[in-house]
Design an enzyme around this catalytic site. Structure first.
Site, PDB file in Angstrom:
ATOM      1  N   GLU A 162      69.097  17.118   6.148  1.00 48.65           N
ATOM      2  CA  GLU A 162      67.763  16.516   5.984  1.00 48.65           C
ATOM      3  C   GLU A 162      66.914  17.143   4.881  1.00 48.65           C
ATOM      4  O   GLU A 162      65.774  17.530   5.114  1.00 48.65           O
ATOM      5  CB  GLU A 162      67.009  16.580   7.323  1.00 48.65           C
ATOM      6  CG  GLU A 162      67.746  15.860   8.429  1.00 48.65           C
ATOM      7  CD  GLU A 162      66.987  15.857   9.758  1.00 48.65           C
ATOM      8  OE1 GLU A 162      65.956  16.529   9.869  1.00 48.65           O
ATOM      9  OE2 GLU A 162      67.434  15.164  10.684  1.00 48.65           O
ATOM     10  N   GLU A 267      75.442  10.875  13.777  1.00 48.13           N
ATOM     11  CA  GLU A 267      74.571  11.045  14.960  1.00 48.13           C
ATOM     12  C   GLU A 267      74.198   9.664  15.451  1.00 48.13           C
ATOM     13  O   GLU A 267      73.041   9.246  15.393  1.00 48.13           O
ATOM     14  CB  GLU A 267      73.324  11.869  14.584  1.00 48.13           C
ATOM     15  CG  GLU A 267      73.681  13.233  14.019  1.00 48.13           C
ATOM     16  CD  GLU A 267      72.481  14.118  13.686  1.00 48.13           C
ATOM     17  OE1 GLU A 267      71.347  13.787  14.104  1.00 48.13           O
ATOM     18  OE2 GLU A 267      72.681  15.132  13.018  1.00 48.13           O
TER      19      GLU A 267
HETATM   20  C1  XIL Z   1      68.012  16.993  18.147  1.00 47.44           C
HETATM   21  C2  XIL Z   1      68.572  17.278  19.530  1.00 47.44           C
HETATM   22  O1  XIL Z   1      69.249  16.131  19.993  1.00 47.44           O
HETATM   23  C3  XIL Z   1      67.448  17.627  20.471  1.00 47.44           C
HETATM   24  O2  XIL Z   1      67.970  18.071  21.729  1.00 47.44           O
HETATM   25  C4  XIL Z   1      66.581  18.734  19.882  1.00 47.44           C
HETATM   26  O3  XIL Z   1      65.467  18.945  20.719  1.00 47.44           O
HETATM   27  C5  XIL Z   1      66.095  18.357  18.501  1.00 47.44           C
HETATM   28  O4  XIL Z   1      67.217  18.058  17.682  1.00 47.44           O
HETATM   29  N1  XIL Z   1      68.718  15.231  13.435  1.00 47.44           N
HETATM   30  C6  XIL Z   1      69.626  16.228  13.645  1.00 47.44           C
HETATM   31  C7  XIL Z   1      69.887  16.723  15.006  1.00 47.44           C
HETATM   32  O5  XIL Z   1      70.326  16.627  12.688  1.00 47.44           O
HETATM   33  O6  XIL Z   1      70.205  18.085  15.034  1.00 47.44           O
HETATM   34  C8  XIL Z   1      68.706  16.462  15.921  1.00 47.44           C
HETATM   35  O7  XIL Z   1      69.074  16.832  17.243  1.00 47.44           O
HETATM   36  C9  XIL Z   1      68.293  15.022  15.843  1.00 47.44           C
HETATM   37  C10 XIL Z   1      67.864  14.666  14.441  1.00 47.44           C
END
Ligand code: XIL
Length: 371
Positions: A162, A267
């Site tokens: 990101e 994701e």
């Molecule tokens: C999220 C997790 O799912 C949550 O449990 C945590 O509180 C915050 O992070 N982008 C990413 C992930 O790369 O690591 C994130 O995961 C969601 C957004």
């Protein structure tokens, strides 16, 4: 205890209740991974109750349906490196061992990210922002320690997460403020030096947006021109009922692949709830809050139908481009596990993942399996 842990603990409670009551899992069907075959890896993110062996219902699903895993939280910097000189690999080790013991392809998530990154990383002992040299040294030390520990056990790392925003500019993170754009090539260099055999990925969300797409393409090309290793671009698939546009998503997949790297859907989930685009203070009325959480009991069939159709369309897109897609990973096992129940609005009931709260496959998953 952090808010995230409290929320996650309540999710775990729900999971345990479900474990006790429901054992009607998909015992006799073939798994999703069998249906996908060698098109691409099909993975899921695991929370610590899953990789720690506690959530046995979810573990059954993981073993049957998935052949790849990624850590939802336990490898992030605030977890493994909470203070200078202090590493805590307890949960990360369990996660990696779970993968190795079960023959799953393990992805490390993530090395350099502005979020879930402890404040100390950017501060000296007087509380002042560190110099570029100190930050480089800290990044190198962190990346080398973590990557070296899991050498030979992890297939690839989300090296940078990101770093680019929608208009194509660099996110004004501490890494960027202190080191400028250079923090990205440096991270890739350090990771490669630590383990020359491990795959290296750049991972980001909202990758359908043209500004970000173009900037990521430019960044990947520049890494390659410098002779640095980058194997894939990870497109976080955090989707909703009205975003992203499938054509735009496809265009980005092709744009990334045209630079010579592979594409991973890293994701994946689709919120079934109204997309929140308004500011928080407008959301203060009871009616507005209710409208944001419209299905506190169950997802109506009409919505479920549209959700399943949209998920099926995206899955077909991934299959259509199986020559460039190497992995598709869901961001969690079952609906009860999903971070979407608490993000961006806490306490909603969402239906975002491939398996429902009773660990049953959603209709589009059944269709893939039975095809
Ligand atoms: C999220 C997790 O799912 C949550 O449990 C945590 O509180 C915050 O992070 N982008 C990413 C992930 O790369 O690591 C994130 O995961 C969601 C957004």
């Amino acid at each position: 205890m952090k808010l995230r842990d409290i929320l996650a603990a309540s999710v775990c409670g729900a999971v345990m209740a479900a474990c006790a009551g429901n054992t009607t899992a998909v015992v006799n069907e073939k798994g999703l991974k069998d249906a996908v075959g060698d098109k691409f890896l099909i993975g899921t993110a695991l929370n610590v109750w899953q990789s720690g062996g506690i959530d046995t219902s979810a573990i059954k699903i993981v073993k049957k349906h998935f052949n790849a895993i990624v850590a939802e939280n336990c490898m992030k910097m605030e977890e493994v490196h909470p203070e200078e000189g202090v590493y805590d690999f307890k949960d990360a080790d369990k996660f990696v061992n779970f993968g190795v013991d079960n023959g799953l392809t393990v992805t490390g998530h993530c090395l350099i990210w502005h979020s879930q990154c402890p404040a100390w990383f950017f501060l000296d002992d007087k509380g002042k922002t560190v110099t570029p040299e100190v930050l480089k040294q800290r990044m190198k030390e962190h990346i080398t320690t973590v990557v070296t520990r899991y050498k030979g056990k992890i297939k690839g790392w989300d090296v940078v997460n990101e770093a680019i925003v929608e208009d194509g500019s660099y996110r004004k993170s501490k890494f960027y403020e202190i080191l400028g754009e250079e923090f990205i090539p440096l991270a890739f260099q350090y990771a490669h030096e630590a383990d020359p055999d491990v795959e290296l990925y750049y991972n980001d969300y909202g990758m359908n947006v043209q500004g970000r797409r173009d900037a990521v393409v430019k960044m990947v090309k520049s890494l390659k021109e410098r002779g640095l290793r980058i194997d894939a671009v990870g497109m976080q698939g955090h989707m909703g009922m009205d975003y992203p546009e499938i054509d735009e998503f496809e265009e980005s997949m092709l744009a990334f692949a045209s630079t010579g790297v592979k594409v991973m859907i890293t994701e994946w989930e689709m919120s079934a709830l109204p997309t929140v685009r308004r500011s928080a203070n407008i959301s203060d009325t009871v009616a507005f809050r209710k409208s944001l959480n419209p299905y506190p009991e169950a997802l109506p069939d009409s919505v479920s139908k549209v959700w399943n159709e949209r998920m099926a369309q995206f899955f077909s897109l991934f299959e259509k481009h199986a020559d460039i897609v190497t992995r598709v990973t869901a961001w969690g096992v079952s609906d009860g596990d999903s971070w979407k129940n608490n993000f961006p609005v806490p306490g909603r009931k969402d239906y975002a993942l491939l398996f429902d709260r009773d660990y049953q496959p959603k209709d589009f998953v059944k269709e893939i399996i039975n095809k």
